[in-house]
Design an enzyme around this catalytic site. Structure first.
Site, mmCIF file in Angstrom:
data_model
loop_
_atom_site.group_PDB
_atom_site.id
_atom_site.type_symbol
_atom_site.label_atom_id
_atom_site.label_comp_id
_atom_site.label_asym_id
_atom_site.label_seq_id
_atom_site.Cartn_x
_atom_site.Cartn_y
_atom_site.Cartn_z
ATOM 1 N N HIS A 153 0.854 -1.191 0.000
ATOM 2 C CA HIS A 153 0.000 0.000 0.000
ATOM 3 C C HIS A 153 0.889 1.240 0.000
ATOM 4 O O HIS A 153 1.740 1.406 0.878
ATOM 5 C CB HIS A 153 -0.896 0.005 1.241
ATOM 6 C CG HIS A 153 -1.703 1.261 1.386
ATOM 7 N ND1 HIS A 153 -2.673 1.635 0.481
ATOM 8 C CD2 HIS A 153 -1.659 2.247 2.314
ATOM 9 C CE1 HIS A 153 -3.204 2.788 0.855
ATOM 10 N NE2 HIS A 153 -2.605 3.179 1.963
ATOM 11 N N LYS A 174 -0.701 10.460 0.842
ATOM 12 C CA LYS A 174 0.278 9.925 -0.120
ATOM 13 C C LYS A 174 -0.150 10.192 -1.561
ATOM 14 O O LYS A 174 0.663 10.606 -2.394
ATOM 15 C CB LYS A 174 0.457 8.417 0.111
ATOM 16 C CG LYS A 174 1.073 8.050 1.443
ATOM 17 C CD LYS A 174 1.294 6.566 1.586
ATOM 18 C CE LYS A 174 -0.013 5.803 1.651
ATOM 19 N NZ LYS A 174 -0.792 6.100 2.875
ATOM 20 N N ASP A 192 -1.789 3.643 -4.646
ATOM 21 C CA ASP A 192 -2.601 2.794 -3.777
ATOM 22 C C ASP A 192 -2.044 1.374 -3.688
ATOM 23 O O ASP A 192 -1.713 0.895 -2.610
ATOM 24 C CB ASP A 192 -4.065 2.768 -4.227
ATOM 25 C CG ASP A 192 -4.967 2.189 -3.141
ATOM 26 O OD1 ASP A 192 -4.653 2.384 -1.948
ATOM 27 O OD2 ASP A 192 -5.972 1.546 -3.479
ATOM 28 N N ARG A 259 17.646 15.283 12.229
ATOM 29 C CA ARG A 259 17.852 16.709 11.963
ATOM 30 C C ARG A 259 19.066 16.962 11.070
ATOM 31 O O ARG A 259 19.103 17.937 10.329
ATOM 32 C CB ARG A 259 18.014 17.481 13.279
ATOM 33 C CG ARG A 259 16.779 17.424 14.162
ATOM 34 C CD ARG A 259 17.005 18.179 15.452
ATOM 35 N NE ARG A 259 17.183 19.608 15.226
ATOM 36 C CZ ARG A 259 16.190 20.490 15.174
ATOM 37 N NH1 ARG A 259 14.933 20.078 15.306
ATOM 38 N NH2 ARG A 259 16.432 21.771 14.980
#
Length: 332
Positions: A153, A174, A192, A259
């Site tokens: 998916h 998405k 999908d 980061r």
């Protein structure tokens, strides 16, 4: 998140499917030499076989379930025999349930041998390609057919030539991000449902679409979008290698996120480790541009061995260890 599900694999393909599809993907043209039920015959292995020893009478280790290749050597051997000997030699093939026979280099079978193959229900084809090239092309096709695969998916997009797989919980956007990337000139591979394959023992993963869903997308609040119809042929891709996985995460202020980018994360798919980037989602964050930068960073690292975080770290270390500079200079 884990994507390392057990891979699936086809058990067999029909000879009819093989005949109808190999020419679409490879530079090889097969011509039928007889008419039999191609749906009834099945290919169970990717490997091919040249039945020289079987024709000579040694069938103890005959791998008859493989597709059989008859090249110059095999056909010349048959042709130099008398008619009865030739039939007896060819019967060593036809008494087994051989998937099919391919004659290479435009070689021919004697009419009586072709009749024997037809009576046994064995399809016979001929190609102009040499044995070496035919074996390579047919093996490559069957390698694809019997490769490990799994459905996931997510959304798969070609960004600057880099195959990016977007994953994450349902409802994080998405499809919307993939659509935005398409609008910015990138290519949609699948949405999908993404079908990922690992070919043979290689470390390459290829992604493609589900044939039913094709290049349609479902956008919440809008409905179904046909990407090919709306954006044209330039907006779609059939197959793309999976090079980066981007996992979209719900923003959590308690969670520590990357980061600097010094620690390279990977995720395993069908036994292959793929670079992983985890992106937290919150209002105002331009995920589309960030994914473009993810693709560019991948290209920089692959072709120039350049990582921005490492370059900045090296620069700071050089400044700190430079005795000629003052603390004030560092801040300028």
């Amino acid at each position: 998140m884990t994507l390392d599900q057990k891979g699936l694999k086809k058990r067999s393909v029909t000879v009819a499917y093989f005949f109808n599809n190999i020419g679409k993907k490879h530079d090889i043209r097969l011509r039928r030499m007889n008419t039999v039920d191609e749906q009834e015959r099945r290919i169970f292995e990717r490997d091919l076989h040249r039945p020289g020893l079987a024709l000579a009478g040694f069938t103890n280790l005959f791998t008859y379930k493989r597709l059989q290749i008859l090249g110059n050597t095999e056909t010349r051997f048959l042709n130099h025999l008398g008619e009865e000997e030739r039939k007896a030699a060819f019967a060593n093939l036809t008494r087994f349930k051989v998937p099919c026979i391919i004659l290479t280099s435009n070689n021919k079978l004697q009419p009586e041998l072709l009749d024997m193959a037809t009576a046994a229900g064995i399809p016979v084809y001929v190609t102009r390609q040499s044995s070496t090239k035919a074996i390579y092309l047919v093996t490559d096709f069957l390698d694809d057919q019997f490769s490990l695969y799994q459905q996931y998916h997510g959304s798969m997009v070609d960004v600057y030539g880099v195959g990016v797989l977007l994953t994450g919980k349902s409802g994080l956007g998405k499809s919307e991000i993939a659509l935005d990337l398409v609008e910015r000139g990138h290519g949609l591979v699948a949405d999908d449902v993404v079908v990922i394959r690992r070919k043979g023992e290689t470390m390459q993963l290829s992604a493609s679409r589900n044939n039913i869903i094709d290049h349609f997308m479902e956008i919440r609040g809008l409905g179904v979008v046909d990407v090919k119809a709306n954006f044209g042929i330039r907006a779609i891709r059939d197959v793309k290698e999976v090079l980066v996985v981007v996992e979209l995460l719900e923003w959590n202020k308690e969670m520590e996120y990357e980061r600097l980018g010094l620690d390279t994360k990977t995720i395993r798919i069908l036994g292959v480790d793929v670079p992983l980037v985890q992106l937290p989602i919150f209002p105002g964050k331009n995920i589309t541009v960030i994914i473009e930068v993810v693709a560019l960073n991948f290209l920089l690292k692959r072709y120039s061995n350049y990582v921005a975080a490492e370059a900045l770290t090296d620069r700071i270390k050089k400044v700190i260890h430079n005795d000629d500079r003052t603390a004030g200079d560092i801040l300028v």
